[in-house]
Design an enzyme around this catalytic site. Structure first.
Site, PDB file in Angstrom:
ATOM      1  CE  LYS A  75      -2.566   3.473   1.548  1.00 18.98           C
ATOM      2  NZ  LYS A  75      -1.984   4.821   1.843  1.00 18.98           N
ATOM      3  CD  GLU A 113       9.013   3.737   7.754  1.00 17.59           C
ATOM      4  OE1 GLU A 113       9.891   4.546   7.421  1.00 17.59           O
ATOM      5  OE2 GLU A 113       9.236   2.557   8.029  1.00 17.59           O
ATOM      6  CB  CYS A 147      10.769   7.730  10.265  1.00 17.43           C
ATOM      7  SG  CYS A 147      12.036   6.434  10.228  1.00 17.43           S
ATOM      8  CD  GLU A 244       4.408  11.057  16.841  1.00 16.75           C
ATOM      9  OE1 GLU A 244       3.717  10.838  15.832  1.00 16.75           O
ATOM     10  OE2 GLU A 244       4.542  10.235  17.761  1.00 16.75           O
TER      11      GLU A 244
END
Length: 341
Positions: A75, A113, A147, A244
């Protein structure tokens, strides 16, 4: 839906959006691969690996999936579908909500992730020039879209002011522009939505009392570029230090002693990674044992070693990728008892 070039903001092409029927078709194909008479099941492991030899973006996971005979449904992120179409990118843009849904629907196993506010601790004995260079790379590498970027920089109060001055000197020399230009140090953000969100964080930092040392604005009129930005006098409760986000914003926080900075650095959701810069081995060992992070770098940042585990440290079900630790996620044990008499 349109796909835009982040360098110019112009549309590249239109990409077909999948439907429920497309998803059902992919799931059906994956399930059929497990049938006893399927070609996939009959393949040897080395053949399955060859089938996906170009899928390096799966960061090592595909080796375990294919060796163990599992199938993969990809995806891709809506922001970068062309990369997925070009090299079969891995799953992206997933988070806690996906995990909650998986638990409710027979507890599917996931590889998430994630991204967060990873800490980088600069000790008072650090060489300033080396520390500044490493800090720059920790946050601004990959257009500041990693990340586990070191976005919370904790600097000892004895060297704080000098560190900020040297960081500003380096960052203001950063060349922002086309990532295909070898002179460019920082490219664009992925899309206009992310650009606007970064600008909102910058404005929030100003309003909440942080000192804008450099940057803080959009770069140019075309594309999705943001000037590399440094904030000093940042406190833990400010949005730029606690929320974040992915973007070229360096938040520099001051600390007094190591017990204090450990507590503050460990105030994260996932514990993906942390770093430190120090000449003292005893100090480094103390910080390593105290930091709640799956990956800890000493006088380094973002050094990838696929033989070692990587993943989240905090929360139940913290997953460990690489190093053989992720085999358990992709196979089932079967106990067989045979009477040989």
């Amino acid at each position: 839906f349109p796909v835009c070039d982040p360098r110019t903001g112009e549309e590249i092409c239109q990409v077909e959006e999948s439907t429920k029927a497309d998803v059902d078709k992919a799931v059906k194909a994956a399930r059929n691969a497990f049938r006893n008479d399927s070609e996939w099941r009959k393949m040897e492991a080395v053949v399955r690996l060859w089938q996906v030899s170009n899928m390096s973006v799966l960061r090592g996971v595909h080796d375990f999936l294919e060796l163990l005979g599992n199938t993969i449904i990809l995806k891709p992120a809506e922001e970068t579908p062309l990369m997925a179409l070009y090299c079969a990118s891995l799953l992206d843009e997933v988070g806690r909500r996906v995990q909650e849904l998986a638990i409710k629907s027979n507890f599917k196993r996931l590889s998430l992730e994630l991204f967060e506010k990873c800490p980088l601790i600069i000790c008072e004995d650090a060489d300033l020039d080396s520390a500044v260079a490493l800090t720059y790379r920790a946050i601004f590498a990959d257009s500041a879209q990693s990340c586990f970027a070191g976005s919370r920089i904790f600097v000892h109060e004895k060297i704080y002011d000098r560190f900020v001055i040297k960081c500003v000197e380096l960052v203001t020399q950063c060349v922002v522009g086309d990532p295909f230009d070898p002179e460019t140090a920082q490219g664009p953000q992925i899309n206009d939505e992310k650009l606007k969100k970064i600008i909102q964080f910058i404005e929030s930092g100003k309003k909440q009392g942080a000192k804008l040392e450099c940057g803080g604005e959009r770069f140019g009129t075309n594309g999705f570029f943001v000037q590399p930005t440094i904030f000093s006098n940042v406190t833990d409760d400010m949005d730029i230090a606690s929320d974040e986000m992915i973007g070229p914003i360096m938040s520099v926080l001051k600390y007094h002693d190591y017990d204090e900075v450990i507590t503050r650095a460990n105030n994260t959701k996932w514990g993906l990674a942390a770093g430190m810069i120090t000449k003292e081995k005893t100090q480094a060992n103390y910080l390593v044992s105290s930091l709640q992070a799956r990956t800890v770098w000493i006088n380094e940042y973002d050094a990838a070693i696929n033989l070692l585990p990587f993943g989240r440290y905090s929360h139940a079900g913290g997953k460990k990728d690489f190093g053989g630790y992720d085999f358990n996620e992709y196979y089932e044990l079967k106990r067989v008892a045979t009477n040989l008499s």
